[in-house]
Design an enzyme around this catalytic site. Sequence first.
Site, PDB file in Angstrom:
ATOM      1  N   LYS A 140     -11.764   4.101   2.680  1.00 48.87           N
ATOM      2  CA  LYS A 140     -12.058   4.349   4.089  1.00 48.87           C
ATOM      3  C   LYS A 140     -11.106   3.539   4.954  1.00 48.87           C
ATOM      4  CE  LYS A 140     -13.328   0.934   5.623  1.00 48.87           C
ATOM      5  NZ  LYS A 140     -12.763  -0.459   5.687  1.00 48.87           N
ATOM      6  N   TYR A 225     -18.273   1.779   9.544  1.00 43.64           N
ATOM      7  CA  TYR A 225     -19.552   1.636   8.833  1.00 43.64           C
ATOM      8  C   TYR A 225     -20.725   1.984   9.746  1.00 43.64           C
ATOM      9  CZ  TYR A 225     -17.273  -0.601   4.855  1.00 43.64           C
ATOM     10  OH  TYR A 225     -16.491  -0.850   3.756  1.00 43.64           O
TER      11      TYR A 225
HETATM   12  P1  NAD Z   1      -4.537  -5.445   1.108  1.00 47.93           P
HETATM   13  O1  NAD Z   1      -3.493  -5.772   2.112  1.00 47.93           O
HETATM   14  O2  NAD Z   1      -5.202  -6.566   0.394  1.00 47.93           O
HETATM   15  O3  NAD Z   1      -3.927  -4.468  -0.001  1.00 47.93           O
HETATM   16  C1  NAD Z   1      -3.124  -3.362   0.338  1.00 47.93           C
HETATM   17  C2  NAD Z   1      -2.210  -3.035  -0.811  1.00 47.93           C
HETATM   18  O4  NAD Z   1      -1.366  -1.941  -0.436  1.00 47.93           O
HETATM   19  C3  NAD Z   1      -1.292  -4.216  -1.181  1.00 47.93           C
HETATM   20  O5  NAD Z   1      -1.260  -4.368  -2.580  1.00 47.93           O
HETATM   21  C4  NAD Z   1       0.071  -3.784  -0.667  1.00 47.93           C
HETATM   22  O6  NAD Z   1       1.130  -4.292  -1.434  1.00 47.93           O
HETATM   23  C5  NAD Z   1      -0.035  -2.265  -0.808  1.00 47.93           C
HETATM   24  N1  NAD Z   1       0.923  -1.537   0.028  1.00 47.93           N
HETATM   25  C6  NAD Z   1       1.580  -0.450  -0.362  1.00 47.93           C
HETATM   26  N2  NAD Z   1       2.422  -0.032   0.588  1.00 47.93           N
HETATM   27  C7  NAD Z   1       2.308  -0.887   1.617  1.00 47.93           C
HETATM   28  C8  NAD Z   1       2.924  -0.983   2.889  1.00 47.93           C
HETATM   29  N3  NAD Z   1       3.851  -0.096   3.296  1.00 47.93           N
HETATM   30  N4  NAD Z   1       2.542  -1.981   3.691  1.00 47.93           N
HETATM   31  C9  NAD Z   1       1.616  -2.869   3.317  1.00 47.93           C
HETATM   32  N5  NAD Z   1       0.983  -2.833   2.110  1.00 47.93           N
HETATM   33  C10 NAD Z   1       1.335  -1.852   1.279  1.00 47.93           C
HETATM   34  O7  NAD Z   1      -5.609  -4.529   1.846  1.00 47.93           O
HETATM   35  P2  NAD Z   1      -7.067  -4.178   1.320  1.00 47.93           P
HETATM   36  O8  NAD Z   1      -8.044  -5.070   1.975  1.00 47.93           O
HETATM   37  O9  NAD Z   1      -7.063  -4.095  -0.152  1.00 47.93           O
HETATM   38  O10 NAD Z   1      -7.273  -2.709   1.978  1.00 47.93           O
HETATM   39  C11 NAD Z   1      -6.732  -1.552   1.386  1.00 47.93           C
HETATM   40  C12 NAD Z   1      -7.606  -0.341   1.783  1.00 47.93           C
HETATM   41  O11 NAD Z   1      -8.898  -0.547   1.250  1.00 47.93           O
HETATM   42  C13 NAD Z   1      -7.764  -0.127   3.275  1.00 47.93           C
HETATM   43  O12 NAD Z   1      -7.771   1.242   3.573  1.00 47.93           O
HETATM   44  C14 NAD Z   1      -9.115  -0.729   3.573  1.00 47.93           C
HETATM   45  O13 NAD Z   1      -9.776  -0.132   4.686  1.00 47.93           O
HETATM   46  C15 NAD Z   1      -9.864  -0.443   2.297  1.00 47.93           C
HETATM   47  N6  NAD Z   1     -10.939  -1.416   2.031  1.00 47.93           N
HETATM   48  C16 NAD Z   1     -12.170  -0.932   1.755  1.00 47.93           C
HETATM   49  C17 NAD Z   1     -13.213  -1.809   1.506  1.00 47.93           C
HETATM   50  C18 NAD Z   1     -14.578  -1.294   1.152  1.00 47.93           C
HETATM   51  O14 NAD Z   1     -15.506  -2.076   1.104  1.00 47.93           O
HETATM   52  N7  NAD Z   1     -14.715  -0.019   0.875  1.00 47.93           N
HETATM   53  C19 NAD Z   1     -12.987  -3.189   1.569  1.00 47.93           C
HETATM   54  C20 NAD Z   1     -11.705  -3.642   1.853  1.00 47.93           C
HETATM   55  C21 NAD Z   1     -10.681  -2.747   2.089  1.00 47.93           C
END
Ligand code: NAD
Length: 374
Positions: A140, A225
């Site tokens: 999401k 949410y």
């Molecule tokens: P994060 O920054 O920790 O991880 C993102 C990942 O994407 C990294 O490994 C990064 O290297 C990679 N990536 C690939 N291409 C990229 C680019 N061009 N720029 C930046 N990063 C790039 O973020 P996250 O917290 O893991 O969030 C990722 C997704 O998961 C988001 O869409 C977020 O909304 C979702 N999320 C959902 C929940 C949930 O509870 N469902 C919780 C946290 C995050």
Amino acid sequence: MMKNSRRDFLQKLAASAMTMPVLSSYGAFSKLDLYPPSYQGPTLRVALMGLGGYASRVAAAMQDCKRAKITGLISGTPSKIKDWRAKYDIPEKNCYNYENFDNVKDNPDIDAVYVITPNALHHEHVIRVAQAGKHAICEKPMAINAKEGQDMVDACAKANVKLLVGYRMHFEPKTLEVVRMRTEGELGNIKFFQGLCGFRIGDPNQWRLDKALAGGGALMDIGIYAINGARYMVGEEPVWVTAQETKTDNVKFKEGVDETILFQLGFPSGALASCLSTYNMNYLDRFFLNGENGFAELQPSTGYGPIKGRTNKGELSQPHITHQTLQMDEMAGIILDDNKPIVPVDGLEGLKDLKIIDAIYQACATGNRQELQL
Ligand code: NAD
């Protein structure tokens, strides 16, 4: 709500929750009992894309899954692939980067790709997964606007693959108990929902504060949410929205990155929702649902848990099950057995939330009430 047609162990359990006056069934099961320990049936083989913070949480939780397992990795960082391969015993031939992951189409070890990259990348990533003929599970928000969301739904339909959104709360036992109480009329006609979702965001340089990658601000990330919760708690689709935005820090929250939005939703029955989305308050994680004859309160309501809740009948006692473990086992059932979840998690569900997000931003910009057609 979709009609229940569940076939396996957990689905029967959840189905009983829809018909029994008291959802006591969950009380008898720990997370390891979701499927019988002897479960030998088919397994959903998943490649994780984007090995960041949330993917790490998903990967750890999937170690307890009975029906889903990690069989592939997609990352732009070779050192992460190396570490994750060692940690989760993934063969090199199942590892890809963002240039070559279209080649998953020729990999029989991978059924689905779980896209866990920054929001604005979901559109391209999911469409390429679909074109490779693999099922897509997408975090999401599914995309950064309804138009892109529609493209993703269309691409998955065209490729005849499933598109699911990582709405982990749709499987959470206390949440489902409130849904059951509402569905069975125990709260009476629903009149009001309040959803409060927020946290204080840290590092000003992270992608969540970059409009190009996040698509917006708190509303995209955490306010969603409350939007999604309003829909599954009230059990109707909203027909209008009004919204007001406020910003206290124009440096941290640049143009197009919302800090705090208050919004209201109107439902066909006359029920109302009042919601707050913010990147400027910690400990803001509360759902409150009120009907003519009862109430349900969840606080925390959407964090990683344990979720806590009570209703006019007393405390909710369903056990905590690691959300991502439950989600991935349930999603395996949806993909492999065509199970229908109590609260949908498909692309159309993700698209409805995106239409509401578009309308909230429009309402903030114009000051006018926006009509919704979901
Ligand atoms: P994060 O920054 O920790 O991880 C993102 C990942 O994407 C990294 O490994 C990064 O290297 C990679 N990536 C690939 N291409 C990229 C680019 N061009 N720029 C930046 N990063 C790039 O973020 P996250 O917290 O893991 O969030 C990722 C997704 O998961 C988001 O869409 C977020 O909304 C979702 N999320 C959902 C929940 C949930 O509870 N469902 C919780 C946290 C995050």
